[in-house]
Structure formats: structure tokens, C-alpha cells
Design an enzyme around this catalytic site. Structure first.
Site, PDB file in Angstrom:
ATOM      1  CG  ASP A 179      -2.282   0.794   1.130  1.00 52.23           C
ATOM      2  OD1 ASP A 179      -2.178   1.733   0.414  1.00 52.23           O
ATOM      3  OD2 ASP A 179      -3.297   0.270   1.109  1.00 52.23           O
ATOM      4  CG  ASP A 221       2.370   5.120  -6.357  1.00 51.84           C
ATOM      5  OD1 ASP A 221       1.558   4.711  -7.161  1.00 51.84           O
ATOM      6  OD2 ASP A 221       2.657   6.418  -6.189  1.00 51.84           O
ATOM      7  CB  VAL A 222      -0.359   0.106  -8.458  1.00 50.88           C
ATOM      8  CG1 VAL A 222      -0.363  -0.847  -7.134  1.00 50.88           C
ATOM      9  CG2 VAL A 222      -1.432   1.271  -8.417  1.00 50.88           C
ATOM     10  CG  ASN A 244      -8.230  -4.176  -3.285  1.00 46.76           C
ATOM     11  OD1 ASN A 244      -9.334  -4.035  -3.292  1.00 46.76           O
ATOM     12  ND2 ASN A 244      -7.799  -3.423  -2.408  1.00 46.76           N
ATOM     13  CE1 TYR A 273     -13.475   3.609  -9.200  1.00 50.61           C
ATOM     14  CE2 TYR A 273     -15.326   2.799 -10.108  1.00 50.61           C
ATOM     15  CZ  TYR A 273     -14.392   2.680  -9.174  1.00 50.61           C
ATOM     16  OH  TYR A 273     -14.436   1.719  -8.011  1.00 50.61           O
ATOM     17  CE  LYS A 330     -12.075   0.189 -10.086  1.00 53.17           C
ATOM     18  NZ  LYS A 330     -11.266  -0.736  -9.391  1.00 53.17           N
ATOM     19  CB  THR A 332     -14.523   0.641   1.726  1.00 53.48           C
ATOM     20  OG1 THR A 332     -14.813   1.556   0.727  1.00 53.48           O
ATOM     21  CG2 THR A 332     -14.991  -0.825   1.417  1.00 53.48           C
TER      22      THR A 332
HETATM   23  P1  NDP Z   1     -10.170   2.059   0.128  1.00 49.54           P
HETATM   24  O1  NDP Z   1      -9.897   3.489  -0.228  1.00 49.54           O
HETATM   25  O2  NDP Z   1     -10.715   1.423   1.584  1.00 49.54           O
HETATM   26  O3  NDP Z   1      -8.792   1.282   0.074  1.00 49.54           O
HETATM   27  C1  NDP Z   1      -7.929   1.526  -1.333  1.00 49.54           C
HETATM   28  C2  NDP Z   1      -6.506   1.301  -0.593  1.00 49.54           C
HETATM   29  O4  NDP Z   1      -5.769   1.556  -1.997  1.00 49.54           O
HETATM   30  C3  NDP Z   1      -6.272   2.483   0.197  1.00 49.54           C
HETATM   31  O5  NDP Z   1      -5.458   1.891   1.102  1.00 49.54           O
HETATM   32  C4  NDP Z   1      -5.310   3.364  -0.682  1.00 49.54           C
HETATM   33  O6  NDP Z   1      -4.389   4.309   0.058  1.00 49.54           O
HETATM   34  C5  NDP Z   1      -4.701   2.515  -1.515  1.00 49.54           C
HETATM   35  N1  NDP Z   1      -4.221   3.083  -2.764  1.00 49.54           N
HETATM   36  C6  NDP Z   1      -4.654   4.161  -3.417  1.00 49.54           C
HETATM   37  N2  NDP Z   1      -3.901   4.612  -4.421  1.00 49.54           N
HETATM   38  C7  NDP Z   1      -2.814   3.714  -4.437  1.00 49.54           C
HETATM   39  C8  NDP Z   1      -1.743   3.510  -5.140  1.00 49.54           C
HETATM   40  N3  NDP Z   1      -1.430   4.364  -6.182  1.00 49.54           N
HETATM   41  N4  NDP Z   1      -0.807   2.409  -5.072  1.00 49.54           N
HETATM   42  C9  NDP Z   1      -0.979   1.654  -3.884  1.00 49.54           C
HETATM   43  N5  NDP Z   1      -2.185   1.788  -3.248  1.00 49.54           N
HETATM   44  C10 NDP Z   1      -3.028   2.699  -3.337  1.00 49.54           C
HETATM   45  O7  NDP Z   1     -11.155   1.544  -0.908  1.00 49.54           O
HETATM   46  P2  NDP Z   1     -12.035   0.130  -1.178  1.00 49.54           P
HETATM   47  O8  NDP Z   1     -11.614  -0.820  -0.303  1.00 49.54           O
HETATM   48  O9  NDP Z   1     -13.399   0.595  -1.316  1.00 49.54           O
HETATM   49  O10 NDP Z   1     -11.384  -0.111  -2.792  1.00 49.54           O
HETATM   50  C11 NDP Z   1     -10.839  -1.081  -3.079  1.00 49.54           C
HETATM   51  C12 NDP Z   1     -11.120  -1.166  -4.615  1.00 49.54           C
HETATM   52  O11 NDP Z   1     -12.516  -1.812  -4.871  1.00 49.54           O
HETATM   53  C13 NDP Z   1     -10.868  -0.354  -5.436  1.00 49.54           C
HETATM   54  O12 NDP Z   1     -10.096  -0.895  -6.700  1.00 49.54           O
HETATM   55  C14 NDP Z   1     -12.224   0.125  -5.783  1.00 49.54           C
HETATM   56  O13 NDP Z   1     -12.238   0.945  -7.050  1.00 49.54           O
HETATM   57  C15 NDP Z   1     -12.921  -1.086  -5.834  1.00 49.54           C
HETATM   58  N6  NDP Z   1     -14.222  -0.871  -5.645  1.00 49.54           N
HETATM   59  C16 NDP Z   1     -14.857  -0.289  -4.611  1.00 49.54           C
HETATM   60  C17 NDP Z   1     -16.023  -0.093  -4.216  1.00 49.54           C
HETATM   61  C18 NDP Z   1     -16.852   0.376  -3.134  1.00 49.54           C
HETATM   62  O14 NDP Z   1     -18.063   0.893  -3.053  1.00 49.54           O
HETATM   63  N7  NDP Z   1     -15.916   0.734  -2.052  1.00 49.54           N
HETATM   64  C19 NDP Z   1     -17.153  -0.397  -5.291  1.00 49.54           C
HETATM   65  C20 NDP Z   1     -16.516  -1.172  -6.629  1.00 49.54           C
HETATM   66  C21 NDP Z   1     -15.208  -1.380  -6.685  1.00 49.54           C
HETATM   67  P3  NDP Z   1      -4.724   5.789   0.732  1.00 49.54           P
HETATM   68  O15 NDP Z   1      -5.924   5.328   1.594  1.00 49.54           O
HETATM   69  O16 NDP Z   1      -3.426   6.065   1.295  1.00 49.54           O
HETATM   70  O17 NDP Z   1      -5.164   6.421  -0.660  1.00 49.54           O
END
Ligand code: NDP
Length: 250
Positions: free
Chosen positions: A36, A63-64, A90, A155, A159, A190
Site C-alpha cells: 500500500d 505505489d502502483v 485491488n 473510473y 474498470k 469502505t
Molecule cells: P479504500 O480507499 O478503502 O482502499 C483502497 C486502498 O488503496 C487504500 O489503502 C489506498 O491508500 C490504496 N491506494 C490508493 N492509491 C494507491 C496507489 N497508487 N498505490 C497503492 N495503493 C493505493 O477503497 P476500497 O476498499 O473501497 O476499494 C478497493 C477497490 O475496490 C478499488 O479498486 C475500488 O475501485 C474497488 N471498488 C470499491 C467499491 C466500493 O463501493 N467501495 C465498489 C466497486 C469497486 P490511501 O488510503 O493512502 O489512498
């Protein structure tokens, strides 16, 4: 124990769906790398879980959007765990704005994390898994990978790209013993939804026939299935975990 002895990497594993997936994998016997962005948040979560699960959880800052960081994270994971059996691709961010106001920078940032980032991680995973002759990659798509929505052009493009890229990668990787699938969450409770007000959340709830938002662990269970040997004949698909969102309207 459905993941006994498996070595798993979860990007974006310090929060939300990723964190729930890390916890489910640990409960099922895997060793897990949380990859992360933020060192302080990720290292803290990993230390807590490592203590609870007999030293099977570690953190790697990654960082991805940065190929060198992704490749280094994989190299270190292989070094420390001896290989990688499953990856949850993810990490992702949201993004809602009127399309006529979106700058190039904003559009490209969402694509860079949510689509190109998924490719960078999948590519690194394939290199390791091809050497092993086995592995499972699960890419995080969304209901918005198969449905459109106003004010989310970048977005939904990202996706949708993940859904179809998953099919192409699955076909390419199958002869080498590697499965590639995607998961399509509905709206999940979340931190990603924190920016939305109560009225917006109620509106979103109404779009799910099951009448509520999903919970992160419900998506984690989908990931667990696709990552595990239970899904040994499943590749190239997107498993919707969406409370019926994509089934249609009542
Ligand atoms: P969160 O924001 O809770 O978690 C996402 C995590 O990814 C965070 O820890 C964030 O870090 C990290 N992150 C962001 N940018 C980067 C990067 N460049 N490199 C590495 N890590 C990174 O989101 P969700 O758990 O809700 O989302 C997870 C996945 O599920 C995502 O792909 C989202 O698009 C998908 N999704 C979510 C939905 C929802 O309703 N929640 C619905 C459909 C899909 P930081 O917090 O520091 O930014």
C-alpha cells in the site's frame, strides 16, 4: 484452511476491501504481503495482524503507478516468502466530477492507478508465476466496469478496461498454469464512500436488490474463492459481488 501455505500479495491492502481480504487470507492459513501507499498506516496494520497470525503478515510500501516500486515489491516478496501464489490487484481510487470539468491530469490519474496500475501489478505477477508454473491473479473491477454512471467517465473507463484486460490476460496466461479473474463489487461500505452524504448513500442502497451496501468481507470472500484452488477451473471471468445490482431493475 482454504489458503494453507499460500503466499498472497494484496495491493491497497491497508484499507477497506483489501484489508478485509488480507484478514480472510490470514485466517485461512496464508502468508500475506500488504502492499500500500502509506508506510505509517500499512506498517501499523501489518504489525497488528502479524502478531495475531504467527508472523505471517508483512508490509511493503508500493505505489502502483510506479513500475520500479511494483517490481521491487514483487522481488522482495519472492525473496522473503519464496514465491507468490495469489495476487489481489485491488488498489484503486474513486472519482466523481462532471466530465466537461475534468482536467487531463485528473482523468489520467484515475486511469494510471485503476487501469495501468492493475496492468503493472499483473505483469509483475505473471513474471513470477510463469517461473513457478502456477498462480492466481484477481483484478478488482466494479459494477461500474459493466454499467455506466454519470460523472465517472475515467473510473468507468478504467474498470471496463480491467474487465476486458482480465479476459485477455487469462487467455494468454492459461497455457502457463496461471489463472486471471476479476471481481466486481457493488457499493461497499469502505472509506472510499466517505465523501458521499447520507442522501447519496440512501440512493445507492436503493440500487441494490438486497437493500443495503455490501461489507468488505463479502468481497474478500469472493477474492478468497478466486484465489484458492476451489476455483481451479475458473479463469477470465468477473465475479460480481453486488447484491444484485447488475441483475437488472425490479
Ligand atoms: P479504500 O480507499 O478503502 O482502499 C483502497 C486502498 O488503496 C487504500 O489503502 C489506498 O491508500 C490504496 N491506494 C490508493 N492509491 C494507491 C496507489 N497508487 N498505490 C497503492 N495503493 C493505493 O477503497 P476500497 O476498499 O473501497 O476499494 C478497493 C477497490 O475496490 C478499488 O479498486 C475500488 O475501485 C474497488 N471498488 C470499491 C467499491 C466500493 O463501493 N467501495 C465498489 C466497486 C469497486 P490511501 O488510503 O493512502 O489512498
Amino acid at each position: 484452511m482454504r489458503m494453507q501455505g499460500k503466499r498472497v500479495i494484496v495491493t491497497g491492502g491497508a484499507s477497506g476491501i483489501g484489508l478485509a481480504s488480507v484478514e480472510r487470507c490470514l485466517e485461512e492459513g496464508a502468508s500475506v504481503v500488504i502492499a500500500d501507499l502509506e508506510e505509517s498506516k500499512g506498517a501499523h496494520r501489518a504489525a497488528e495482524l502479524d502478531g495475531k497470525h504467527a508472523g505471517r503478515c508483512l508490509f511493503k510500501a508500493c505505489d502502483v503507478t510506479d513500475t520500479a516500486q511494483v517490481d521491487r515489491m514483487f522481488a522482495e516478496a519472492v525473496d522473503e516468502l519464496g514465491g507468490v501464489d495469489a495476487v489481489f490487484n485491488n488498489a484503486g481510487i474513486g472519482g466523481i466530477a462532471p466530465s466537461d470539468e475534468v482536467s487531463d491530469e485528473e482523468f489520467l490519474r484515475i486511469i494510471d492507478i485503476n487501469l495501468s496500475g492493475v496492468f503493472r501489478v499483473a505483469r509483475a505477477a505473471l513474471r513470477v508465476m510463469y517461473r513457478q508454473g502456477s498462480g492466481s491473479i484477481v483484478n478488482c473491477a466494479s459494477i461500474l466496469g459493466v454499467f455506466g454512471q454519470s460523472q465517472t467517465a475515467a473510473y468507468t473507463a478504467a474498470k471496463g478496461g480491467v474487465v476486458n484486460m482480465t479476459r485477455s490476460l487469462a487467455i494468454e496466461a492459461a497455457p502457463k498454469g496461471v489463472r486471471v479473474n476479476a471481481i466486481g463489487p457493488g457499493y461497499i461500505d469502505t472509506p472510499l464512500l466517505e465523501a458521499l452524504d447520507d442522501d447519496m448513500i440512501q440512493g445507492l442502497i436503493g440500487l441494490h436488490p438486497l437493500g443495503r451496501l455490501g461489507r468488505p468481507e463479502e468481497v474478500a470472500n469472493g477474492f478468497l474463492f478466486l484465489a484458492s484452488d476451489e476455483a481451479s477451473f475458473v479463469t477470465g471471468t468477473t465475479l460480481m459481488v453486488d447484491g444484485g445490482f447488475t441483475a437488472g431493475k425490479s
